[in-house]
Design an enzyme around this catalytic site. Structure first.
Site, PDB file in Angstrom:
ATOM      1  N   GLY A 248      31.426  27.652  66.594  1.00  0.00           N
ATOM      2  CA  GLY A 248      31.869  29.041  66.559  1.00  0.00           C
ATOM      3  C   GLY A 248      33.364  29.250  66.706  1.00  0.00           C
ATOM      4  O   GLY A 248      33.820  30.396  66.802  1.00  0.00           O
ATOM      5  N   ARG A 296      33.013  25.919  60.649  1.00  0.00           N
ATOM      6  CA  ARG A 296      34.122  26.479  59.859  1.00  0.00           C
ATOM      7  C   ARG A 296      35.495  25.968  60.303  1.00  0.00           C
ATOM      8  O   ARG A 296      36.393  25.804  59.487  1.00  0.00           O
ATOM      9  CB  ARG A 296      34.060  28.000  59.871  1.00  0.00           C
ATOM     10  CG  ARG A 296      34.570  28.676  61.098  1.00  0.00           C
ATOM     11  CD  ARG A 296      34.221  30.151  61.118  1.00  0.00           C
ATOM     12  NE  ARG A 296      32.783  30.325  61.201  1.00  0.00           N
ATOM     13  CZ  ARG A 296      32.104  31.228  60.519  1.00  0.00           C
ATOM     14  NH1 ARG A 296      32.726  32.064  59.724  1.00  0.00           N
ATOM     15  NH2 ARG A 296      30.801  31.329  60.655  1.00  0.00           N
ATOM     16  N   ARG A 333      30.079  35.809  50.509  1.00  0.00           N
ATOM     17  CA  ARG A 333      30.260  36.249  51.893  1.00  0.00           C
ATOM     18  C   ARG A 333      30.686  37.710  52.010  1.00  0.00           C
ATOM     19  O   ARG A 333      30.308  38.382  52.949  1.00  0.00           O
ATOM     20  CB  ARG A 333      31.231  35.321  52.636  1.00  0.00           C
ATOM     21  CG  ARG A 333      30.660  33.921  52.798  1.00  0.00           C
ATOM     22  CD  ARG A 333      31.533  33.010  53.635  1.00  0.00           C
ATOM     23  NE  ARG A 333      31.519  33.350  55.042  1.00  0.00           N
ATOM     24  CZ  ARG A 333      32.546  33.843  55.704  1.00  0.00           C
ATOM     25  NH1 ARG A 333      33.692  34.062  55.085  1.00  0.00           N
ATOM     26  NH2 ARG A 333      32.443  34.132  56.974  1.00  0.00           N
ATOM     27  N   CYS A 364      27.056  41.065  37.653  1.00  0.00           N
ATOM     28  CA  CYS A 364      26.627  42.420  37.339  1.00  0.00           C
ATOM     29  C   CYS A 364      26.163  43.135  38.614  1.00  0.00           C
ATOM     30  O   CYS A 364      24.983  43.448  38.775  1.00  0.00           O
ATOM     31  CB  CYS A 364      25.515  42.339  36.300  1.00  0.00           C
ATOM     32  SG  CYS A 364      25.312  43.877  35.440  1.00  0.00           S
TER      33      CYS A 364
HETATM   34  C1  LIG Z   1      23.504  25.974  66.000  1.00  0.00           C
HETATM   35  C2  LIG Z   1      24.812  26.161  65.332  1.00  0.00           C
HETATM   36  N1  LIG Z   1      25.792  25.286  65.578  1.00  0.00           N
HETATM   37  C3  LIG Z   1      26.998  25.397  64.978  1.00  0.00           C
HETATM   38  C4  LIG Z   1      27.261  26.429  64.099  1.00  0.00           C
HETATM   39  C5  LIG Z   1      28.613  26.477  63.447  1.00  0.00           C
HETATM   40  O1  LIG Z   1      29.285  27.656  63.603  1.00  0.00           O
HETATM   41  P1  LIG Z   1      30.795  27.782  63.073  1.00  0.00           P
HETATM   42  O2  LIG Z   1      30.783  27.402  61.636  1.00  0.00           O
HETATM   43  O3  LIG Z   1      31.151  29.199  63.267  1.00  0.00           O
HETATM   44  O4  LIG Z   1      31.599  26.813  63.877  1.00  0.00           O
HETATM   45  C6  LIG Z   1      26.275  27.373  63.818  1.00  0.00           C
HETATM   46  C7  LIG Z   1      26.530  28.474  62.879  1.00  0.00           C
HETATM   47  O5  LIG Z   1      25.726  29.284  62.552  1.00  0.00           O
HETATM   48  C8  LIG Z   1      25.001  27.229  64.461  1.00  0.00           C
HETATM   49  O6  LIG Z   1      24.017  28.100  64.229  1.00  0.00           O
END
Ligand SMILES: Cc1ncc(COP(=O)(O)O)c(C=O)c1O
Length: 439
Positions: A248, A296, A333, A364
């Site tokens: 996250g 990410r 997205r 479309c």
């Molecule tokens: C269990 C779990 N771990 C890791 C992630 C990775 O999150 P991020 O890409 O925001 O680091 C997610 C994203 O949905 C997740 O559900």
């Protein structure tokens, strides 16, 4: 703009990534094109892994491969010493094909199919994260049939939710992921985990959200999770050997987002390590193996997508559209959750931003947009647009809407470029189609 040494404006006034001029890449590989800067991934992944080891000790950085799942990326992150998390048989399959050792895989999912669990167990996946009431029973039988003991974690809902720049400690109990600590579901469930002969319950997992910049959100999650570890020990004599805090970590999509360097991410991980060490010392807990799951933050900013500008529609005084040759089929997205992006006219990169533009795709759908009302250079048909921070959840979310082909992915480093995913053909598109003879 997240410009850096490997993403810069060169002497020709063109955007350059990984030492490769984007105009050259567009000419050689066509557009739309996903491009990934290998050096960026190497730098950030190394910062995550090294900091975790140096500041905490025993642990692992598991790339959340839902962000971008291809053989080349698994190979790259394996070589950098990372683990990987997977949420489907397809991701496990691809990881193994890419050379990721099975024992470094963490298998998630709120509804893992029995077939997927069979595949995971047969492949000797390191950890399976239980997230359904009847999953232990199903998995226990699968492990028994395979003659194996499967290591498992249990996914918890810690009641901490964080997104973008804010976090809250919520009592939200309605999410589909995890067993609630607050309402006692987690206790009941974990106690039962010892009743399965072929499962070895080793730890707990949580994931509090995405695009998180406020590290205190992780501080709070650590507090809740270690309090819970203490409760498990004191009330039931249960020792947690593995603590997985999910992913996250935020990335820079637009000027509204902080711009994190590899060193900033290292600081983030150091904060988590220090906070956890303090919490386990204060609560006199056994030190768990720590897993974090960045998705990410390892790959979003490594990626750009290149497009050729086509139709330009100027609705006087209202809106100016640049239509590009991609769209929601390769980056859904914005259509899904109004995610924001920044962009540049890559072949006019040192010209000033003089327009306010909406980048729309060729699908479309009126909602087929990549970015709305963003500043951009004046462009004409044939110019090259680069959208930044598209490395995560773009290729992996692509689809064939309007029978568009998924663009290829090219990796670049030190001026060299090669496919990570080759171009699709229309033959590929119809490969599995069939015309029933009764129609
Ligand atoms: C269990 C779990 N771990 C890791 C992630 C990775 O999150 P991020 O890409 O925001 O680091 C997610 C994203 O949905 C997740 O559900």
């Amino acid at each position: 703009m997240n410009l850096r040494d490997t993403l810069r404006i060169n002497e020709n006034g063109h955007l350059e990534i990984g030492g490769a001029d984007t105009s050259r890449l567009a000419k050689e590989y066509g557009t739309p094109l996903y491009v990934l800067d290998v050096a960026y991934i190497q730098k950030v992944a190394t910062a995550f892994r090294k900091t975790l080891t140096e500041k905490y000790g025993d642990g692992a950085v598991a790339f959340a491969s839902k962000a971008f799942s291809t053989e080349a990326i698994y190979k790259l992150i394996f070589k950098l010493g990372l683990y990987s998390d997977s949420v489907s048989e397809g991701e496990i399959y691809t990881a193994l094909k890419g050379g990721m050792p099975a024992e470094r895989l963490v298998f998630h999912g709120n509804n893992k199919l029995p077939r997927e669990m069979e595949f995971a167990v047969a492949s000797d996946v390191g950890y399976i994260v239980i997230d359904a009431v009847d999953e232990p029973e199903i998995l226990d039988k699968i492990a028994e049939n395979a003659g194996k003991i499967q290591r498992v974690l249990v996914r918890l809902n810690p009641g901490v939710e964080a997104h973008t720049h804010q976090f809250v400690q919520t009592s939200r109990e309605d999410g589909k992921f995890g067993f609630s600590i607050k309402n006692g579901d987690a206790d009941e469930f974990i106690k039962k985990m010892y009743g399965y002969k072929n499962l070895k319950f080793v730890g707990i997992h949580c994931h509090i959200g995405s695009q998180i910049f406020d590290r205190n959100a992780f501080g709070l999650a650590i507090e809740v999770m270690t309090d819970y570890m203490k409760k498990l020990r004191d009330a039931y004599g249960i020792t947690i050997e593995v603590l997985n805090l999910g992913g996250g970590f935020g990335v820079h999509y637009t000027e509204k987002d902080p711009l994190y360097t590899a060193e900033d991410y290292a600081g983030y991980v150091a904060f988590i390590a220090e906070t956890l060490k303090k919490a386990i010392a204060a609560k006199k807990l056994a030190k768990p193996f720590l897993i974090i799951e960045p998705g990410r933050s390892l790959i979003a900013e490594a990626g750009i997508t290149l497009y050729t500008v086509g139709a330009i529609k100027d609705i006087k005084g209202i809106k100016k559209y640049y239509a590009i040759d991609g769209g929601m089929f390769e980056n859904p997205r914005y259509a899904l959750y109004r995610s924001e992006y920044s962009a540049i006219v890559a072949n006019k990169a040192n010209e000033p931003f003089s327009e306010t533009v909406t980048l729309t795709g060729k699908c479309c759908e009126s909602g087929d947009m990549i970015a709305e009302g963003i500043p951009l250079q004046k462009a004409v048909r044939g110019d090259l647009v680069a959208v930044f921070s598209t490395g995560a959840y773009n290729y992996s979310m692509s689809m064939h809407y309007n029978s568009n082909l998924t663009p290829p992915v090219v990796m670049v480093k030190d001026g060299k470029a090669d496919y990570a995913v080759k171009p699709e053909s229309y033959e590929d598109l119809v490969r599995n189609q069939n015309i029933p003879d009764f129609i």
